[in-house]
Design a protein around this motif. Structure first.
Motif, short mmCIF file in Angstrom:
data_model
loop_
_atom_site.label_atom_id
_atom_site.label_comp_id
_atom_site.label_asym_id
_atom_site.label_seq_id
_atom_site.Cartn_x
_atom_site.Cartn_y
_atom_site.Cartn_z
N LEU A 1 -11.91 8.89 3.93
CA LEU A 1 -12.66 9.47 2.81
C LEU A 1 -14.15 9.25 3.03
O LEU A 1 -14.56 8.18 3.50
CB LEU A 1 -12.24 8.82 1.49
CG LEU A 1 -10.78 9.01 1.08
CD1 LEU A 1 -10.47 8.18 -0.17
CD2 LEU A 1 -10.47 10.48 0.81
N VAL B 1 -7.77 6.22 9.28
CA VAL B 1 -7.70 4.84 8.80
C VAL B 1 -6.28 4.31 9.03
O VAL B 1 -5.32 4.98 8.66
CB VAL B 1 -8.10 4.75 7.31
CG1 VAL B 1 -8.11 3.30 6.84
CG2 VAL B 1 -9.47 5.38 7.10
N GLU C 1 -7.66 2.03 -2.90
CA GLU C 1 -6.61 1.02 -3.08
C GLU C 1 -6.60 0.56 -4.53
O GLU C 1 -7.57 0.75 -5.26
CB GLU C 1 -6.87 -0.19 -2.18
CG GLU C 1 -8.19 -0.87 -2.49
CD GLU C 1 -8.37 -2.24 -1.87
OE1 GLU C 1 -7.42 -2.76 -1.27
OE2 GLU C 1 -9.47 -2.80 -2.02
N LYS D 1 -3.65 1.22 8.28
CA LYS D 1 -3.49 0.12 7.31
C LYS D 1 -2.13 -0.54 7.43
O LYS D 1 -1.11 0.14 7.48
CB LYS D 1 -3.59 0.66 5.87
CG LYS D 1 -4.93 1.25 5.53
CD LYS D 1 -5.01 1.60 4.05
CE LYS D 1 -6.43 2.04 3.72
NZ LYS D 1 -6.61 2.32 2.29
N LYS E 1 0.84 -1.20 0.00
CA LYS E 1 0.00 0.00 0.00
C LYS E 1 0.88 1.25 0.00
O LYS E 1 0.50 2.28 -0.56
CB LYS E 1 -0.93 -0.01 1.20
CG LYS E 1 -1.96 -1.14 1.15
CD LYS E 1 -2.98 -0.98 2.26
CE LYS E 1 -3.80 -2.24 2.51
NZ LYS E 1 -4.60 -2.71 1.40
N ALA F 1 -6.46 9.60 -0.63
CA ALA F 1 -6.50 10.17 0.72
C ALA F 1 -5.11 10.61 1.16
O ALA F 1 -4.12 9.95 0.83
CB ALA F 1 -7.04 9.12 1.69
N GLY G 1 -7.13 -8.86 2.94
CA GLY G 1 -8.26 -7.93 3.08
C GLY G 1 -8.56 -7.54 4.52
O GLY G 1 -9.54 -6.86 4.78
N GLU H 1 -18.51 4.07 -2.21
CA GLU H 1 -17.41 3.21 -2.65
C GLU H 1 -17.81 2.45 -3.91
O GLU H 1 -18.95 2.00 -4.03
CB GLU H 1 -17.11 2.21 -1.53
CG GLU H 1 -15.65 2.08 -1.24
CD GLU H 1 -15.37 1.09 -0.13
OE1 GLU H 1 -15.94 1.23 0.96
OE2 GLU H 1 -14.56 0.19 -0.38
P1 AMP Z 1 -9.33 -2.95 1.88
O1 AMP Z 1 -9.21 -4.18 2.73
O2 AMP Z 1 -8.04 -2.30 1.55
O3 AMP Z 1 -10.26 -3.19 0.71
O4 AMP Z 1 -10.09 -1.87 2.79
C1 AMP Z 1 -11.21 -2.25 3.48
C2 AMP Z 1 -12.21 -1.15 3.48
O5 AMP Z 1 -11.77 -0.09 4.32
C3 AMP Z 1 -12.45 -0.47 2.14
O6 AMP Z 1 -13.29 -1.20 1.33
C4 AMP Z 1 -13.06 0.84 2.59
O7 AMP Z 1 -14.43 0.64 2.89
C5 AMP Z 1 -12.34 1.12 3.87
N1 AMP Z 1 -11.28 2.13 3.66
C6 AMP Z 1 -9.99 1.92 3.34
N2 AMP Z 1 -9.33 3.09 3.23
C7 AMP Z 1 -10.22 4.07 3.49
C8 AMP Z 1 -10.15 5.52 3.56
N3 AMP Z 1 -9.02 6.18 3.35
N4 AMP Z 1 -11.29 6.17 3.86
C9 AMP Z 1 -12.44 5.51 4.11
N5 AMP Z 1 -12.57 4.19 4.07
C10 AMP Z 1 -11.48 3.46 3.78
#
Ligand code: AMP
Ligand code: GLY
Length: 422
Positions: free
Chosen positions: A187, A141, A282, A143, A103, A118, A150, A191
């Motif tokens: 954000l 958020v 992403e 990460k 990421k 973001a 996921g 989505e």
């Molecule tokens: P991912 O596992 O990377 O798909 O992320 C899981 C979920 O987290 C995403 O589908 C979004 O709903 C949420 N998410 C990730 N990054 C953001 C962000 N910067 N702002 C808001 N929601 C986020």
């Protein structure tokens, strides 16, 4: 063309259904496959980590294209190993797959090429991360940098939640994936998953879908691999599609080429459509699951030559023909999913459902035991309804779901029900 498809999920079954229709298809193999894919392709035993074994198979069977479904073999460089032996693959090189594999790399690329995303910062230790957190405040958020199936994302509404997530990631909750973390602005918006086919230099949009990641109706409960999807998405009109191509996909493809990491394969942009426009959440470097099951049935073109053109760097930048019909994919999961899905129960009535008008069944976590079909995973089946409107597609999908005799399974009843507006 002789094709080898790698993978075993609903996504790969949807790919197999599209590839199977191609007049250009000759011999068709899958590894490992599933009971659904095996009705379309010959299942063979190959281990995706064993590049030598796959190369030997491709040479023996004169494979013209290897279609790689999941991200892990891409991030592990299977495309590069095949390319070194002049075997064509659909799916990016290891260098390009880093868009999903890291990421931090994806964010850096967005920064260099001014792709909207973001605001963020990256950290290798907790104290600096917490200092940034105190400065920015919640919501925020958190990460993990690497692949975490996921699960490496915490949308923290409070400071305490964010601190706990930082501590858990540095304590190794996601192993190596969490040795670097990102803190990101949250954000706000709608989505959407956006697909583009890319050949390293050129890209064409392959439609979009909205996933339903939470386990429960009304978007409640834990995150899952995805409980359903629908396509098209009303707010992704021609103007918004072009904006995503112009502001995100084309600059990314040009940028990756400039960095000598040309991106070939399926670019999956996880987007938030915010008040300021589309922003990247992403990148994924492969088809989404279950979005693929809702998008591919709408493609009114032969998929196989398109995938081959991505591998051959000959993709025409001509808009693809997608049906105006709607598709709604409902995921049937085994009770206990996602924590502890019960395996081993029997599923009945699928023959009847497969004959229903406007219904497509894809298998994900099922297995055969003689004539019986048995649940063998978390997400077990996907039922896609196709119709002139979203409502008709939903009605067909749920009529099919209701005709399946599987008391040990469950699904969300609200897939495609919310008419979103950004
Ligand atoms: P991912 O596992 O990377 O798909 O992320 C899981 C979920 O987290 C995403 O589908 C979004 O709903 C949420 N998410 C990730 N990054 C953001 C962000 N910067 N702002 C808001 N929601 C986020
Ligand atoms: N549906 C989200 C994904 O495939 O990652």
């Amino acid at each position: 063309m002789n094709v080898l498809l790698l993978g075993s999920g609903g996504r790969e079954h949807a790919l197999a259904q599209a590839l199977h229709k191609s007049p250009a298809l000759n011999r068709f193999f899958v590894a490992p496959g599933n009971p659904g894919i095996e009705t379309l392709a010959k299942a063979v035993v190959l281990v995706s980590e064993d590049h030598e074994q796959i190369i030997a198979f491709c040479k023996r069977q004169a494979i013209d294209l290897v279609v790689i479904g999941p991200e892990t073999p891409l991030v592990e460089g299977l495309t590069d190993s095949l390319a070194a032996e002049e075997i064509k693959a659909f799916g990016p090189s290891e260098d390009a797959a880093l868009l999903e594999g890291s990421k931090a790399f994806a964010k850096k690329i967005c920064e260099i090429f001014s792709i909207p995303t973001a605001a963020y910062a990256r950290f290798n230790e907790a104290d600096a991360a917490k200092a940034y957190l105190r400065d920015k405040g919640a919501p925020i958020v958190v990460k993990a940098d690497g692949l975490a199936a996921g699960k490496g994302v915490v949308v923290a509404e409070t400071m305490a939640e964010a601190e706990a997530a930082i501590d858990a990631m540095f304590a190794g909750a996601f192993g190596e994936a969490g040795s670097t973390i990102l803190l990101e602005e949250k954000l706000i918006g709608q989505e959407v998953s956006f697909f583009a086919l890319c050949d390293g230099k050129h890209a064409v949009a392959l439609g979009s879908a909205q996933d339903h990641k939470r386990l429960g109706e009304g978007d409640t409960g834990p995150n899952t691999g995805g409980m359903g999807a629908y396509s098209p998405v009303p707010f992704m009109d021609a103007a918004m599609n072009e904006r995503v191509m112009a502001e995100i996909v084309r600059p990314l493809i040009a940028g990756m080429a400039e960095l000598e990491r040309p991106f070939q394969g399926l670019l999956f942009v996880g987007l938030m459509i915010t008040a300021q426009g589309p922003k990247v959440i992403e990148f994924n470097v492969r088809f989404g699951d279950p979005e693929t099951q809702a998008i591919l049935p709408r493609l009114e073109q032969d998929l196989l030559p398109l995938l081959k053109a991505c591998a051959d760097e000959t993709l025409p930048e001509v808009p693809l023909v997608l049906s105006p019909q709607s598709a709604v994919t409902v995921v049937l999961a085994a009770k206990g999913y996602p924590e502890a899905p019960q395996k081993g129960s029997e599923i009945r009535g699928l023959d009847k459902v497969e004959a229903m008008e406007g219904v497509i069944v894809t298998h994900a976590g099922s297995k055969r035991d003689g004539h019986k079909l048995i649940a063998d995973g978390g997400r077990v089946l996907n039922i896609t309804g196709i119709g002139a409107t979203l409502e008709e597609a939903r009605a067909r999908a749920y009529a099919a779901v209701d005709a399946i005799d599987w008391p040990e399974g469950f699904c969300r009843r609200d897939i495609g029900a919310k008419k979103p507006s950004p």
